[in-house]
Design a protein around this motif. Structure first.
Motif, mmCIF file in Angstrom:
data_model
loop_
_atom_site.group_PDB
_atom_site.id
_atom_site.type_symbol
_atom_site.label_atom_id
_atom_site.label_comp_id
_atom_site.label_asym_id
_atom_site.label_seq_id
_atom_site.Cartn_x
_atom_site.Cartn_y
_atom_site.Cartn_z
ATOM 1 N N GLU A 148 0.829 -1.205 0.000
ATOM 2 C CA GLU A 148 0.000 0.000 0.000
ATOM 3 C C GLU A 148 0.869 1.264 0.000
ATOM 4 O O GLU A 148 0.596 2.227 -0.721
ATOM 5 N N LEU A 149 1.930 1.247 0.777
ATOM 6 C CA LEU A 149 2.854 2.382 0.825
ATOM 7 C C LEU A 149 3.659 2.493 -0.473
ATOM 8 O O LEU A 149 3.886 3.592 -0.978
ATOM 9 N N LYS A 150 4.050 1.354 -1.033
ATOM 10 C CA LYS A 150 4.745 1.372 -2.319
ATOM 11 C C LYS A 150 3.884 2.008 -3.398
ATOM 12 O O LYS A 150 4.381 2.769 -4.239
ATOM 13 N N ASN A 151 2.581 1.718 -3.389
ATOM 14 C CA ASN A 151 1.666 2.302 -4.376
ATOM 15 C C ASN A 151 1.547 3.811 -4.207
ATOM 16 O O ASN A 151 1.409 4.541 -5.186
ATOM 17 N N ILE A 152 1.597 4.288 -2.970
ATOM 18 C CA ILE A 152 1.570 5.739 -2.742
ATOM 19 C C ILE A 152 2.801 6.377 -3.370
ATOM 20 O O ILE A 152 2.713 7.391 -4.069
ATOM 21 N N TYR A 153 3.975 5.794 -3.148
ATOM 22 C CA TYR A 153 5.201 6.342 -3.739
ATOM 23 C C TYR A 153 5.181 6.265 -5.264
ATOM 24 O O TYR A 153 5.609 7.197 -5.948
ATOM 25 N N ARG A 154 4.675 5.173 -5.812
ATOM 26 C CA ARG A 154 4.649 4.978 -7.260
ATOM 27 C C ARG A 154 3.660 5.912 -7.964
ATOM 28 O O ARG A 154 3.947 6.442 -9.027
ATOM 29 N N ASN A 155 2.487 6.076 -7.381
ATOM 30 C CA ASN A 155 1.383 6.741 -8.080
ATOM 31 C C ASN A 155 1.029 8.113 -7.532
ATOM 32 O O ASN A 155 0.028 8.688 -7.943
ATOM 33 N N VAL B 216 1.284 11.194 -8.061
ATOM 34 C CA VAL B 216 1.590 12.233 -9.045
ATOM 35 C C VAL B 216 0.260 12.832 -9.492
ATOM 36 O O VAL B 216 -0.727 12.117 -9.655
ATOM 37 N N PHE B 217 0.204 14.146 -9.707
ATOM 38 C CA PHE B 217 -1.049 14.820 -10.015
ATOM 39 C C PHE B 217 -1.861 14.235 -11.175
ATOM 40 O O PHE B 217 -3.052 14.094 -11.037
ATOM 41 N N PRO B 218 -1.279 13.853 -12.283
ATOM 42 C CA PRO B 218 -2.154 13.306 -13.323
ATOM 43 C C PRO B 218 -2.828 11.999 -12.911
ATOM 44 O O PRO B 218 -3.907 11.682 -13.384
ATOM 45 N N ILE B 219 -2.203 11.240 -12.005
ATOM 46 C CA ILE B 219 -2.754 9.940 -11.622
ATOM 47 C C ILE B 219 -3.741 10.079 -10.463
ATOM 48 O O ILE B 219 -4.775 9.417 -10.450
#
Length: 125
Positions: free
Chosen positions: A7-14, A16-19
């Protein structure tokens, strides 16, 4: 290797404003154990934090090269001289365990002309 939940990895990955519509707030906590000093995000000047990690900064990889990670940031309203002090730094996201970014030693602590801010440069151990 750090054990970071998906869940934390997804926060770091995604994160970004367009996502996503809003960016998740990420706070830094810097702790100087010998001074018993904790620095929170509100004392770090906005957009001054820089973390660089390189195996080798040369254009070609040099056998045996290994460079220390470097952190640069500007602090506000810290009276102590931090040069030569060790600190730990963590990134905190609400609801998750802190993510350690490393242990560093302050190489330079330069006071700016207005005497309120200090430019910090540190290298990892």
């Amino acid at each position: 290797m750090l054990d970071i939940i998906d869940e934390l990895k997804n926060i770091y990955r995604n994160d970004v404003f367009p996502i996503v519509d809003t960016v998740t707030p990420k706070d830094l906590v810097i702790y100087f154990p010998t001074l018993d000093l904790t620095i929170e995000t509100d004392q770090i000047v906005d957009d001054s934090f820089e973390l660089s990690e390189n195996l080798c900064s040369e254009p070609d990889l040099v056998f045996g090269a290994c460079e220390a990670s470097k952190i640069k940031f500007t602090l506000a309203d810290v009276e102590q001289d931090l040069k030569g002090q060790w600190f730990t730094i963590e990134q905190v996201i609400d609801g998750f365990d802190p993510v350690p970014l490393g242990v560093y030693k302050v190489d330079s602590c330069v006071k700016q002309d207005n005497l309120r801010f200090k430019d910090i440069t540190a290298y990892d151990k």
